[in-house]
Design a protein around this motif. Structure first.
Motif, short mmCIF file in Angstrom:
data_model
loop_
_atom_site.label_atom_id
_atom_site.label_comp_id
_atom_site.label_asym_id
_atom_site.label_seq_id
_atom_site.Cartn_x
_atom_site.Cartn_y
_atom_site.Cartn_z
N PRO A 184 38.15 -57.35 51.72
CA PRO A 184 38.90 -56.14 51.40
C PRO A 184 39.48 -55.52 52.67
O PRO A 184 38.73 -55.28 53.62
CB PRO A 184 37.84 -55.21 50.80
N THR A 226 41.04 -56.65 40.99
CA THR A 226 41.60 -56.07 42.21
C THR A 226 42.77 -56.93 42.68
O THR A 226 42.99 -58.02 42.17
CB THR A 226 40.52 -56.10 43.30
N ARG A 244 39.61 -57.38 47.86
CA ARG A 244 38.36 -58.03 47.46
C ARG A 244 37.95 -59.15 48.41
O ARG A 244 38.70 -59.59 49.27
CB ARG A 244 38.52 -58.62 46.06
N PRO A 256 36.51 -56.56 41.29
CA PRO A 256 36.81 -57.97 41.55
C PRO A 256 36.26 -58.84 40.41
O PRO A 256 35.09 -58.71 40.06
CB PRO A 256 36.07 -58.26 42.85
#
Ligand SMILES: Nc1nc2c(c(=O)[nH]1)N[C@H]1C(S)=C(S)[C@@H](COP(=O)(O)OP(=O)(O)OC[C@H]3O[C@@H](n4cnc5c(=O)[nH]c(N)nc54)[C@H](O)[C@@H]3O)O[C@H]1N2
Ligand SMILES: Nc1nc2c(c(=O)[nH]1)N[C@H]1C(S)=C(S)[C@@H](COP(=O)(O)OP(=O)(O)OC[C@H]3O[C@@H](n4cnc5c(=O)[nH]c(N)nc54)[C@H](O)[C@@H]3O)O[C@H]1N2
Ligand code: SF4
Ligand code: SF4
Ligand code: SF4
Ligand code: SF4
Ligand code: SF4
Ligand SMILES: [Mo]
Lengths: 312, 969, 250
Positions: free
Chosen positions: B613, B584, B589, B623
């Protein structure tokens, strides 16, 4: 400065067109024109055509041509606006003058006078758009206005003369005006280029940055590694020897050769003189466009001082 | 903040006049703001992300955040363009073509994870070290290192080995703390600041904030800022004095300053006696195994001697030790004090300014002046803070004295093969001036200081299916701690903690590909990289790295059987992976910026932070840290499964952050621990911990009492604060190691003592490198001046780009999409080179083509360029003919992980002999003007990568939608 | 209305940029880009964003210069945005009234609804502070963050230009240069703040603070430090003996 074709076309065509209108007006006022319809039609299509082509092409480089009409609003402060207003206004006396000539078979002297005055004023306004820009030393100087007038006159008078020789309308073609316009153009351009080469500049890297007291100022890195709008629009550069060549072309084709042709035309029998004049018109057009291209290409803008130029 | 001194002086909004445009002066900025932590670089500033309709409208600095106090750098401000980068990976990928050709097939996560589990499972069951797990710009080493230990492989490290391990090691072995971002100058109080070799550093915004303050002090409390750097750009441009030193000679320069200060007796003897081992006795028995070790009593305490000749435990408070004079120990051996050894060495004329001036490219007079200015600031402008404190021995002091001289050094010092000793020399200078962790000096950031060196030793492999008894990385103190076989061959694939790099406390990521390819010291099975562009700018030599990763043996199998890589974007490295885990972005994340890793603390307070996030991924990505824990559970790694073999952290990192305990009470985050959420540092896990962080702007900061903020190596008040928080184990003075016994132990081995001795070809290097007193020797790489390789070639980080990953950013690449080679105007004139010319930059390793830019502010013998601007064609989903690949270049193409062959053919690694630090800046080159037809394009180039990602958009009108929403189409 | 205000207010909002501490980090330029991309003149179009010649509309650009020769010279990082001149021909040349200078605070703006994109104003600006947006076909420029500085949806301290609030070293200051008592005016007075290209006569409102001089050879006080004198060594010339009977207790 970036030599945009639209602007070059605009200044050249409208310059000649308005000058020709001015002469039509002037000669009319002077009573040396006879209202012959055919030659009238040709004269107006020719001059107004040139003017219109110029004006239209000038709107081509606009981001929003459909809003062009807004440009008439700021005549109080803006030469561009004034130029727009005059350019359009000139269509009024021109139209009136044409109606008299073409439909009523009359040359209205006063209208002619007004026409020539406002046509010349338009040329001046065009010149002032450039002459008023301080950041561009190559424009912001005493030569710009006379230059535009002389070159406009040269083209306009050449067109007029060619037209006059070919038409029955005039006893007295504008040889003298053409010659004067061309010779003036030569003189002014020579002085102008000398002025440019004399290192005339508006500002320096030192004054642009205010760092002169540390010594010579040089750019280390530009804000962006690739070209941005400012450089594309105002960072145009042209090699010295390239420029010299073009100057020669402009001078010879644009003015010297035409002067010769004009003088020759005076001494040659009919038809030949017309051919000579036609050649003169053509050469002058080429030369003028070249000159106008250089007028932009050779003009340095002070913004370049922030991108590595030492003087501008 | 000075930039705010001048604001808030506005009256209310004026009303609009007739004829003027009516402007919406108060448009809405967001319908939601989320705080989190920036990761456009490793500085880890706090940010407020403004969202409109789920898209990012604006990212700004978080005013309350300890790191950036509201400011945001160029990279951070460009976060939007990274979030929406067309180079983002979309789905796990399996290689179907040849390595390096970027021919992939997108696969489901399940397939990807089971494939990895299969590969890694086999390895763990047979020989765990055949997994080499190395992570680059990793900010979760607390997790990744622990994961490797649970897996059971010693072959783990992050980027530190090629980054700045020299600074970390030299600092930790000397003062129990270090430069890098583990300490900083006392910006408000310092009067004199020496900066060695810094272009940008990790403390990106903090340094800028600090320099701004320092430069704008009131006239009566001025500070001088001196930058020692071959190049005058960035920070050096605003230095009050710029010293264009010749690369690799800082050690000489610093020891010349030491020479001057000793000669004039302008040193802080009090400080040396109280806080350093200056008075300790060193055995003087040449030729014996004890020579150069500390004289100790039976309890093992170091000894000192007082005026009456009586021996004392040197750690005792109150003793009045002698500094000069021969001593005879009980056993009859002679001894001398550290101070005497030190003073007699540096008083020697070989350290006189005249002697070093030419080599350093610094006039002797300048060196003298700087020495005088240092002394003036330290001693004539000493600071006294009227704050009572208690020292380690329980003695009360009614004020805190400060020597307002501070120093900072980074890769300009560390990226040389003499960087460790050079950094030691700088710490010596600090100690002589008494300016370590005092008001106005260099100050530690908690959890530092720690014992010098910290007690942890590197852990060795135990065996199949077993975790390590400790962490892979640690601090050897004697040859016994090395990870080598009896025959001397290294346990680790990168040869860390072997005689090649005994104190490789961060490992040697830069050697992994080469060694794995060469099967030296042994072949491995799987290379597992995370967040490191090892096929490009992280490789000391990119072409070699690419070749070795795609090289095959006779049987047609890749010499490195498996390569797994986790990246968020289509970097050059992706093309060389067999299996790609798409990560990500930093805004999608959870992350943990833990005190167990690299701290974001400031000298007055401990701090840690989280990322969370703020927008949802629009791709099938996960992630990486969740993936790692998932893998761990699938592999049934200890600590990642419960008694029934079920995953301990099903929620991934989010769960791990809250529930994982390293030691009882010690977890990833220090804030809001315990049942009542009132414990700091140590306390039971708290299920609501993350909510508290989010409420607090995603960070935690705990100030220590004023009396605990200085002399923390010997400050009882600090001990009392640090111990209950788990930052320190015992309330014991940390004596600064002016003379380093661990170094001497390795040196003794090189001199032929003990059972573990370096192999012959390394003896001389170890003997030289492990000088127990700071020393200088010419960088090895720089010795290559044969065949006209006389120019030093270095790189600098651009402040607006982060390594290779900044270049995919649509805004940042407009600032810089290519890099020239900068050289001194005079040099240019000598070589007949002008702006815009193209040259071949030639080293013994190869050549690379670049455009020339002349400049004034650069050392005459040095050429340099910006780091990591050059890209491989097609990578990052940029146009295959983009300036980055057509005109931009990597200096790495002419660097090498090995030095040119010796007469006997042996090639030494291009590293510091102590720490294994990659010696990037030892590079020497020569320049050859290109033939006209060669100019205009760089070389070497590599065939364009086809990423298989959707083609990048052409023009971009980001933001139009926000305006449209305000009713202005 | 491109005639300049007949009765300009005393308030002259502008920036003061400290060249002595600007490190050339581009933070102000990018943060400007970021804020304004969704701001009053949004969007700030980018061309060939991932292509062969990336360029775009920026209201603030960071130049770097070297002044003087060799080690005695200086490297100066040089941010430049619209200077909100008092005599801005960029305004008076505009034929449409799109370009205007606000009477109440002197901010120079472009009204995009009137702009025909003739580019003349960018020719008239000596400083290159006007940016044409080909895509939208209108001229754009620094708004002095007019959608921030008066924005009552932002906290008081946030009501400053984006470039000012983001500058890490604090090299950018915002305020009323028409008020001699304002902090910016005082700063300009103290530090000798100056105009760029004064010969153009545009009377920029923004001022630049010059790099400080005379500090290289001086110590921390700003005056030269007294050179170190070799401390007395005894007759034997043994430099170490000077520390022989220094008794200091730990
Ligand atoms: N010539 C020269 N070479 C150098 C240096 C030098 O000074 N000169 N410096 C050296 C130093 S100190 C270092 S630290 C290295 C740095 O070099 P690297 O550590 O290689 O840094 P990057 O090149 O940014 O590569 C990091 C990788 O992480 C990826 N990445 C970015 N964000 C994320 C994310 O959120 N998740 C995941 N999984 N991946 C992500 C990027 O796409 C990129 O591929 O370069 C070294 N190389
Ligand atoms: N914007 C931005 N910030 C970053 C990074 C980034 O890529 N971009 N990378 C991060 C990473 S991973 C790291 S390791 C840090 C590194 O932070 P820095 O250490 O600042 O990184 P470098 O660019 O290697 O800077 C090295 C400096 O030392 C100088 N130098 C080279 N050789 C010598 C020498 O022998 N003596 C002296 N005195 N100077 C010398 C160079 O001219 C250069 O200015 O930056 C971090 N921060
Ligand atoms: S320094 Fe810039 S990029 Fe790095 S974390 Fe801070 S804001 Fe982000
Ligand atoms: S942010 Fe500040 S330091 Fe950075 S370039 Fe802009 S003015 Fe200079
Ligand atoms: S800087 Fe240029 S654009 Fe700005 S006001 Fe002055 S002249 Fe106009
Ligand atoms: S481009 Fe727009 S703002 Fe500029 S002069 Fe033309 S109409 Fe006026
Ligand atoms: S004032 Fe606003 S618009 Fe102008 S440069 Fe600064 S940030 Fe950009
Ligand atoms: Mo690094």
């Amino acid at each position: 400065m970036h030599p945009a074709l639209s602007v070059i076309l605009f200044t050249c065509a409208s310059g000649g067109g308005y000058a020709m209108l001015a002469l039509l007006g002037l000669f009319g006022a002077g009573g040396v024109l006879s209202p012959d319809p055919l030659s009238g039609w040709i004269a107006f299509v020719w001059s107004l055509g040139a003017v219109t082509v110029g004006l239209v092409s000038s709107t081509l480089h606009l981001g929003h041509p459909e809003r062009a009409w807004r440009a008439f609003s700021q005549w109080r402060s803006s030469w561009l606006s004034r130029e727009g207003v005059l350019a359009i206004f000139t269509f009024a006396p021109a139209g009136l003058y044409a109606i008299g000539w073409l439909f009523l078979g009359e040359i209205w002297r006063w209208v002619g006078l007004v026409l020539s005055v406002s046509a010349l004023a338009t040329i001046c306004a065009t010149a002032m758009i450039y002459a008023s820009l301080k950041p561009i030393r190559a424009w912001h100087n005493l030569w710009t206005l006379p230059g535009y007038l002389a070159m406009g006159l040269a083209s306009g008078a050449l067109w007029f003369t060619l037209w006059a020789e070919a038409m029955p309308a005039v006893e007295k073609p504008a040889y003298d005006f053409a010659a004067i316009g061309l010779v003036l153009s030569i003189a002014i351009k020579l002085f102008y280029w000398h002025f440019l080469d004399s290192g005339a500049h508006a500002a320096s890297a030192e004054s642009a940055t205010g760092l002169g007291n540390f010594g010579k100022v040089r750019m280390l890195t530009a804000p962006h590694t690739e070209e941005n709008y400012l450089l594309k629009e105002m960072g145009f550069r042209i090699a010295r020897k390239h420029a010299v060549k073009l100057r020669r072309i402009a001078l010879i084709a644009g003015f010297i050769a035409p002067v010769a042709a004009v003088l020759a035309a005076l001494l040659t029998p009919h038809v030949i003189d017309i051919i000579l004049l036609a050649a003169a018109v053509l050469l002058n057009a080429i030369g003028t466009v070249t000159e106008r291209w250089l007028f932009f290409a050779e003009a340095k803008h002070t913004v370049t001082l922030y991108y590595g130029a030492e003087r501008a | 903040m000075s930039d705010r001194r001048y604001i808030a002086e506005l009256q209310s909004a004026p009303k609009v006049r007739a004829g003027e445009q009516t402007i919406d002066l108060s448009p809405i900025v967001h319908d939601q703001v989320s705080t989190t932590t920036c990761y456009m670089c490793a500085c880890r500033c706090g940010i407020n992300v403004h969202l409109q309709d789920g898209r990012i409208r604006y990212i700004e600095g978080n005013r309350d955040h300890p790191v950036n106090k509201g400011v945001l750098c160029a990279k951070g401000s460009a976060g939007i363009m990274t979030q929406y980068s067309p180079a983002r990976l979309r789905k796990p990928m399996k290689r179907v073509g040849e390595r390096g050709k970027a021919e992939f097939q997108e696969i489901e996560w399940d397939e990807a994870l089971s494939l990895a589990t299969e590969w890694l499972g086999k390895i763990r069951a047979t020989d765990p070290k055949k997994l080499a797990f190395f992570t680059g710009r990793d900010q979760s080493q607390a997790l990744t290192g622990w994961w490797a230990a649970q897996f059971g492989t010693p072959n783990y490290a992050a980027h530190g080995g090629f980054c700045s391990v020299n600074m970390a090691a030299a600092g930790l072995y000397t003062i129990g703390g270090s430069f890098w971002e583990f300490g900083e100058p006392d910006w408000e109080r310092t009067r004199y600041f020496l900066m060695f070799g810094v272009a940008e550093d990790h403390g990106s915004n903090p340094i800028k904030i600090g320099l701004g303050q320092l430069k704008n002090r009131p006239a009566d409390n001025r500070a001088k800022f001196v930058s020692i750097n071959p190049v005058r750009t960035g920070y050096s441009a605003i230095a009050d004095e710029w010293i264009g030193i010749t690369p690799g000679t800082d050690g000489l320069f610093v020891l010349a300053l030491v020479h001057e200060l000793l000669k004039a007796d302008r040193i802080d003897l009090d400080f040396l006696v109280r806080y350093t081992n200056a008075p300790w006795l060193v055995i003087d028995a040449p030729g014996t195994a004890g020579h150069g070790l500390f004289a100790r009593d039976d309890a093992g305490n170091p000894l000192c001697v007082d005026a009456s000749g009586t021996m004392h435990n040197a750690l005792e408070a109150g003793v009045t030790p002698r500094l000069i004079g021969d001593v005879t120990l009980q056993d009859g051996r002679a001894a001398r004090t550290v101070f005497e050894l030190m003073a007699s060495r540096y008083l020697d004329d070989s350290y006189a300014p005249e002697k070093v001036a030419e080599q350093c490219g610094i006039p002797a007079a300048t060196i003298r002046r700087i020495a005088a200015e240092l002394a003036e600031a330290a001693f004539d402008h000493a600071i006294e803070i009227p704050v009572a404190w208690t020292d380690w021995a329980g003695r009360h002091h009614d004020k805190i004295v400060g020597r307002p001289v501070s120093m900072h050094a980074m890769r300009g010092v560390s990226a040389h093969s003499n960087g460790f000793q050079t950094c030691r020399a700088i710490h010596l200078l600090q100690m002589l001036l008494g300016s370590v962790d005092c008001p106005g000096g260099f100050r530690y950031k908690p959890p530092f200081p720690k014992a010098a060196p910290p007690p942890a030793k590197p852990a060795a492999q135990v065996g199949p299916m077993h975790a390590l008894h400790g962490l892979p990385l640690g601090f050897p103190q004697a040859p016994e701690d090395l990870l080598i076989d009896p025959n001397g061959s290294p346990h680790r694939i990168d040869k860390a903690f072997s005689w090649e790099a005994p104190l490789a406390v961060h490992g040697l990521m830069h050697m992994v590909i080469h060694n794995a390819w060469a099967g030296d010291p042994y072949p491995i099975d799987t290379l597992f990289f995370y967040m490191a562009n090892m096929a490009w700018n992280s490789a000391m030599n990119a072409p070699d790295a690419m070749r070795m990763m795609s090289d095959k043996d006779e049987s047609g199998r890749y010499k490195i059987p498996h390569i797994i890589y986790a990246d968020a974007f289509f970097s050059e490295m992706v093309a060389y992976a067999d299996l790609v885990f798409p990560d990500t972005t930093y805004l999608e994340r959870w992350d943990c910026i833990s005190l167990l890793d690299r701290p974001i603390s400031d000298p007055d307070a401990a701090a840690d932070a989280i990322r969370r996030p703020v927008i949802q991924p629009d791709r099938d990505v996960r992630p990486f840290q969740d993936v790692l824990l998932d893998l761990g559970a699938r592999l049934k790694l200890p600590g990642m499964i419960d008694g029934h073999g079920k995953a301990l952290y099903p929620g991934g990192l989010k769960d791990y952050i809250v529930w994982h305990e390293r030691r009882p009470g010690i977890g990833m985050l220090s804030g809001w621990r315990g049942h009542d959420e009132d414990k700091q540092g140590m306390g039971e896990p708290n299920r609501r911990q993350l909510d508290r962080y989010v409420e607090n702007g995603c960070f935690w900061r705990a100030e220590m009492p004023e009396k605990a903020r200085f002399y923390r190596f010997a400050n009882r008040d600090f001990f009392d604060w640090a111990i209950p928080r788990g930052f320190l184990d015992k309330p014991q003075q940390i004596v600064l190691q002016l003379y380093s016994e661990p170094l001497r132990k390795f040196q003794l081995a090189a001199e032929g003592h003990g059972t573990r001795q370096p192999p012959e070809h390394l003896r001389a290097r170890v003997k030289q490198g492990f000088d127990p007193l700071p020393s200088w020797y010419a960088p090895f790489g720089a010795a290559v001046d044969s065949e006209g390789y006389v120019l030093h070639a270095i790189t600098q980080r651009p402040m607006h780009m982060y390594h290779s990953w900044g270049g995919q950013n649509a805004w940042l690449r407009q600032i810089q999409a290519r890099n020239p080679l900068f050289i001194a105007r005079k040099l240019g004139e000598r070589l007949g080179l002008a702006d815009g010319d193209w040259v071949w930059i030639e080293s013994p390793q190869g050549r690379v083509k670049a455009e020339i830019k002349l400049m004034e502010g650069v050392n005459q013998d040095t050429v340099w360029t910006w780091n990591a601007i050059g890209k491989r064609a097609g990578a990052w989903n940029l146009s295959a003919t983009a300036p980055e690949s057509a005109k931009g270049f990597l200096l790495n193409h002419v660097i090498s992980e090995l030095l040119p062959p010796q007469p006997d053919g042996h090639r030494y690694a291009n590293i510091d002999p102590v720490t294994g630090q990659a010696a990037w800046y030892d590079l020497k080159v020569r320049l050859k003007k290109c033939a006209p037809e060669e100019a205009g394009e760089t070389a070497p180039t590599f065939d364009a990568l086809k990423t298989g990602l959707p083609k990048s958009p052409g023009d971009l009108a980001y933001g139009a939608e926000f305006r449209a929403r305000r009713g202005r189409p | 209305m491109t005639s300049l205000p007949v009765h300009p207010a005393d308030r002259k909002l502008g920036l003061v940029i400290d060249l002595d501490i600007c490190v050339g980090c581009h933070a102000c330029a990018v943060n400007c880009k970021e804020w304004n991309s969704g701001g009053h003149m949004a969007p700030l179009t980018d061309y060939e964003a991932w292509g062969d010649s990336p360029s775009g509309v920026w209201f603030n650009r960071i130049h770097s210069f070297e002044a003087g020769e060799g080690a005695n010279g200086r490297t100066v990082h040089f941010p430049k945005s619209c200077l909100h001149c008092e005599q801005p021909a960029c305004v008076t040349v505009c034929p449409t009234g799109a370009s205007f200078k606000r009477a109440e605070d002197g901010i120079v703006l472009v009204n995009e609804d009137l702009c025909i994109g003739c580019k003349l104003c960018s020719w008239a600006c000596p400083y290159g502070a006007r940016e044409f947006d080909e895509d939208v076909g209108v001229m754009k420029k620094c708004t002095l963050c007019i959608d921030r500085i008066y924005n009552d949806k932002l906290e008081e301290v946030e009501r400053v230009p984006a470039c000012v609030s983001t500058c890490p070293v604090g090299a950018r200051h915002f305020g009323d240069l028409g008020d001699p008592k304002s902090q910016v005016s005082q700063l300009v007075a103290e530090r000798g703040g100056y105009d760029l290209m004064p010969e153009m006569g545009y009377k920029p409102t923004n001022k630049y603070l010059p790099p400080r001089t005379g500090r290289a050879q001086a110590g921390c006080t700003g005056t030269p430090a007294t050179p170190l004198a070799e401390s007395a060594t005894d007759s034997t010339g043994n430099k170490l003996l000077r520390w022989l009977d220094r008794a200091l207790s730990r």
